[in-house]
Design a protein around this motif. Sequence first.
Motif, mmCIF file in Angstrom:
data_model
loop_
_atom_site.group_PDB
_atom_site.id
_atom_site.type_symbol
_atom_site.label_atom_id
_atom_site.label_comp_id
_atom_site.label_asym_id
_atom_site.label_seq_id
_atom_site.Cartn_x
_atom_site.Cartn_y
_atom_site.Cartn_z
ATOM 1 N N UNK A 1 0.901 26.713 1.887
ATOM 2 C CA UNK A 1 -0.414 25.841 1.251
ATOM 3 C C UNK A 1 0.123 25.487 -0.301
ATOM 4 N N UNK A 2 -0.423 24.057 -0.690
ATOM 5 C CA UNK A 2 0.161 24.093 -1.917
ATOM 6 C C UNK A 2 -0.650 24.386 -2.828
ATOM 7 N N UNK A 3 -0.592 24.384 -4.345
ATOM 8 C CA UNK A 3 -1.532 24.944 -5.180
ATOM 9 C C UNK A 3 -2.315 23.846 -5.490
ATOM 10 N N UNK A 4 -3.700 24.201 -5.951
ATOM 11 C CA UNK A 4 -4.675 23.200 -6.251
ATOM 12 C C UNK A 4 -4.311 22.553 -7.586
ATOM 13 N N UNK A 5 -4.323 21.265 -7.576
ATOM 14 C CA UNK A 5 -4.223 20.643 -9.011
ATOM 15 C C UNK A 5 -5.533 20.948 -9.997
ATOM 16 N N UNK A 6 -5.308 20.945 -11.203
ATOM 17 C CA UNK A 6 -6.545 20.976 -12.202
ATOM 18 C C UNK A 6 -6.959 19.960 -12.336
ATOM 19 N N UNK A 7 -8.376 19.606 -12.362
ATOM 20 C CA UNK A 7 -8.808 18.296 -12.733
ATOM 21 C C UNK A 7 -8.948 18.568 -14.121
ATOM 22 N N UNK A 8 -8.176 17.359 -14.744
ATOM 23 C CA UNK A 8 -7.722 17.191 -16.188
ATOM 24 C C UNK A 8 -9.100 17.027 -16.975
ATOM 25 N N UNK A 9 -9.943 16.231 -16.300
ATOM 26 C CA UNK A 9 -11.235 15.886 -17.262
ATOM 27 C C UNK A 9 -11.978 17.125 -17.304
ATOM 28 N N UNK A 10 -12.009 17.968 -16.256
ATOM 29 C CA UNK A 10 -12.900 19.150 -16.488
ATOM 30 C C UNK A 10 -12.166 20.195 -17.322
ATOM 31 N N UNK A 11 -10.761 20.266 -17.274
ATOM 32 C CA UNK A 11 -10.124 21.195 -18.199
ATOM 33 C C UNK A 11 -10.236 20.763 -19.511
ATOM 34 N N UNK A 12 -10.639 19.633 -19.865
ATOM 35 C CA UNK A 12 -10.875 19.360 -21.492
ATOM 36 C C UNK A 12 -12.354 19.645 -22.019
ATOM 37 N N UNK A 13 -13.343 19.723 -20.685
ATOM 38 C CA UNK A 13 -14.648 19.935 -20.916
ATOM 39 C C UNK A 13 -15.240 21.241 -21.128
ATOM 40 N N UNK A 14 -14.386 22.272 -20.353
ATOM 41 C CA UNK A 14 -14.950 23.598 -20.164
ATOM 42 C C UNK A 14 -13.764 24.702 -20.656
ATOM 43 N N UNK A 15 -14.041 25.883 -21.158
ATOM 44 C CA UNK A 15 -13.286 26.770 -21.501
ATOM 45 C C UNK A 15 -13.537 28.048 -20.930
ATOM 46 N N UNK A 16 -12.755 29.032 -20.878
ATOM 47 C CA UNK A 16 -13.290 30.337 -20.190
ATOM 48 C C UNK A 16 -13.348 31.290 -21.325
ATOM 49 N N UNK A 17 -14.337 32.392 -21.043
ATOM 50 C CA UNK A 17 -14.525 33.501 -21.954
ATOM 51 C C UNK A 17 -13.582 34.452 -21.729
ATOM 52 N N UNK A 18 -13.630 35.478 -22.558
ATOM 53 C CA UNK A 18 -12.674 36.953 -22.187
ATOM 54 C C UNK A 18 -13.255 37.457 -20.836
ATOM 55 N N UNK A 19 -14.627 37.168 -20.510
ATOM 56 C CA UNK A 19 -15.162 38.041 -19.512
ATOM 57 C C UNK A 19 -15.137 37.141 -18.259
ATOM 58 N N UNK A 20 -14.721 35.928 -18.339
ATOM 59 C CA UNK A 20 -14.600 35.104 -17.104
ATOM 60 C C UNK A 20 -15.758 34.039 -16.820
ATOM 61 N N UNK A 21 -16.821 34.039 -18.016
ATOM 62 C CA UNK A 21 -17.820 32.825 -18.166
ATOM 63 C C UNK A 21 -17.143 31.498 -18.372
ATOM 64 N N UNK A 22 -18.044 30.559 -18.253
ATOM 65 C CA UNK A 22 -17.332 29.334 -18.539
ATOM 66 C C UNK A 22 -18.307 28.844 -19.724
ATOM 67 N N UNK A 23 -17.660 28.292 -20.636
ATOM 68 C CA UNK A 23 -18.481 27.642 -22.019
ATOM 69 C C UNK A 23 -18.316 26.253 -21.762
#
Length: 64
Positions: free
Chosen positions: A1-23
């Motif tokens: 099973x191949x790895x899932x590619x990161x959606x680059x537009x989402x990666x620029x818009x969202x960040x993860x906090x230390x507890x795993x929440x999305x900012x």
Amino acid sequence: MPKIKTNRSAAKRFKLTGSGKIVRHHAKTGHIKTKKSPKLKRNLRASAIVAKCDEGRIYRMLGL
């Protein structure tokens, strides 16, 4: 099973906090600021936490 590619537009818009929440950042901050009150503009500057119902889709887009 191949790895899932990161959606680059989402990666620029969202960040993860230390507890795993999305900012995320607020919408409506790009232009036409003359008709917005100073209080609204000040509140839009702050980041926000993504709602629980949307977290699954964003995690999938981020490849997590």
